[in-house]
Design an enzyme around this catalytic site. Structure first.
Site: not given
Length: 467
Positions: A24, A117
């Site tokens: 990520h 995110d």
């Protein structure tokens, strides 16, 4: 060579908050570099425990600040499990993030936006409470998110009554093509909740950013744009492997593992073009010992040279004496610089779990794939690799549905590596997508335009904070 680099513009500061996992952080960091090259001040906010876990000296190619944030765990403290970590993370980080925003708000260049995110949907509330914009960033392809969205809408009923799943903008799919979380949380209820929570308040975000590009998921992107203000900004891989507009951008810059780069490059240099099978299952996936053995013997049976990344914690699963028996034709390392390896002329194919970062890296570098998905989004990515983009083949599990045999692995390797009709078609398709990926981020490309639009909108006073 064009160098896209501008002086930092006052009032253009953004904070970037990824989930503290390598898969990520890397794509969000690469997007940050693109923003920094356009004069945006970027502060990457990540947990102090992640920073402490990184190997060796870490250097970012672009001028990006890194801000440690407390996640509830003291140095050396053990985590009971994924769910335990996620629970404490969610209880601690929102407050820590608010403090970081407040600290930077008193500087000469206060933050204007938080890019978070999509797995951290609560971050949009922290941003808005602090008086700044929020942009959610999806690190998975549109295809997977569309399936999750339809699951939330009740369009998928289990057990499936029909063998083929038909959903808008998606190809016909079978049960084993779906992300594993659509049919239950399994052993990770915390991750399951995270996956589906991304849509809980997506409408609050001013921008919705996606690590894909228009040509790659054309119909899906068009479908999703009817629902949200999405901007495709990928593929987010180092610029020197794509458009080469950011001269210093040769690596991601942050890693939990120390790569054996020199040894890998020297070994690959000794091999013929397109002769080596590269094998890696990323930073998280774990194969059972029986599956490791089947993969090992399949590689040996194929008689191809292979470079296999086996993380240190997984080495004990290799068959006894396997390393010695294959030492003349193989190199087994605990980690490598994957971009350098995939870009090397000797690589003929990539045996991959089809995590999205690995998949889009292979697409961007034109490397054919043997897809061996494990869980989450990987089965869907594998479906597209084999049946939609035509850049590889997907392994089939045995009759019991539990393991991929060494014979099947050998068959797939030969189908991709041999210069037969199928192998040639796969290599041609891989070359096509490589060029389309480059065009997307190059000057005038769809992703480059979207990034420019995002920067322009970010600096505009006409955008108000959503309620």
């Amino acid at each position: 060579m064009e160098r896209d680099k501008r002086a930092v513009v006052k009032g253009s500061h953004v904070l970037v908050l990824p989930m503290p996992a390598q898969g990520h952080i890397n794509p969000m960091l690469q997007f940050s570099k693109r923003l920094a090259a356009k004069g945006i001040k970027v502060t990457l906010v990540t947990t102090s425990s992640y920073l402490n876990a990184m190997q060796g000296e870490q250097a970012l190619a672009m001028p990006i600040n890194v801000e440690p944030i407390f996640d509830g765990f003291r140095e050396g403290e053990r985590v009971a499990g994924v769910d335990d970590y996620l629970e404490r993370f969610k209880a601690t980080v929102p407050g820590s993030l608010a403090e970081v925003i407040k600290k930077h708000s008193s500087t000469q260049n206060p933050p204007r936006c938080l890019i978070y995110d999509s797995l951290l949907p609560w971050a949009v509330d922290v941003a808005q409470d602090s008086g700044i914009h929020a942009a959610t960033f999806f690190t998975q392809p549109c295809a997977v998110s569309v399936i999750y969205y339809h699951e939330l809408q009740g369009s998928l009923k289990f057990p499936l009554m029909e063998p083929v799943v038909k959903l808008p903008s998606l190809p016909d799919m079978e049960f084993n093509d779906l992300p594993t979380f659509v049919y239950g949380p399994g052993s990770y209820p915390g991750l399951y909740d995270l996956v589906f929570s991304r849509f809980s308040n997506i409408d609050k975000a001013t921008w919705v950013l996606w690590n894909t590009f228009d040509d790659l998921e054309d119909e899906l992107v068009k479908w999703m744009k009817r629902k949200w203000p999405i901007k495709t900004i990928g593929p987010t891989i180092p610029s020197m492997f794509l458009d080469q507009r950011l001269e210093d951008d040769k690596d991601y810059g942050l890693s939990l593992f120390k790569p054996k780069s020199e040894a890998c490059m020297e070994w690959l240099d000794s091999k013929s073009p397109h002769s080596v099978v590269y094998v890696s299952f990323g930073s998280v996936a774990r194969l059972e010992e029986a599956q490791m053995a089947e993969l090992a013997w399949g590689l040996k049976r194929s008689n191809y040279s292979f470079l296999w990344v086996v993380r240190e914690t997984e080495l004990e699963k290799l068959p006894r004496s396997f390393i010695e028996e294959t030492s003349d034709s193989s190199l087994i390392v605990t980690w490598c610089n994957q971009m350098q390896v995939l870009a090397h002329r000797s690589i003929g194919c990539f045996v991959t779990h089809c995590g999205w970062n690995s998949t889009i890296e292979a697409l961007g570098l034109g490397v054919p794939m043997v897809a061996m998905p494990q869980w989450t989004d990987q089965p869907t990515n594998a479906k597209f690799v084999a049946d939609v983009w035509g850049v590889g083949v997907r392994v089939k599990v045995d009759g019991n549905g539990t393991i991929v045999t060494n014979e099947e692995i050998e068959r797939c390797l030969r189908e991709v590596m041999v210069e037969g009709e199928r192998g040639i078609e796969i290599r041609q398709n891989s070359g096509k997508w490589k060029e389309l990926a480059r065009k997307a981020v190059d000057g005038g490309g769809s992703s480059e335009k979207n990034i420019e639009d995002f920067v322009g909108e970010l600096m505009s006073n006409s955008y108000s904070i959503k309620e």
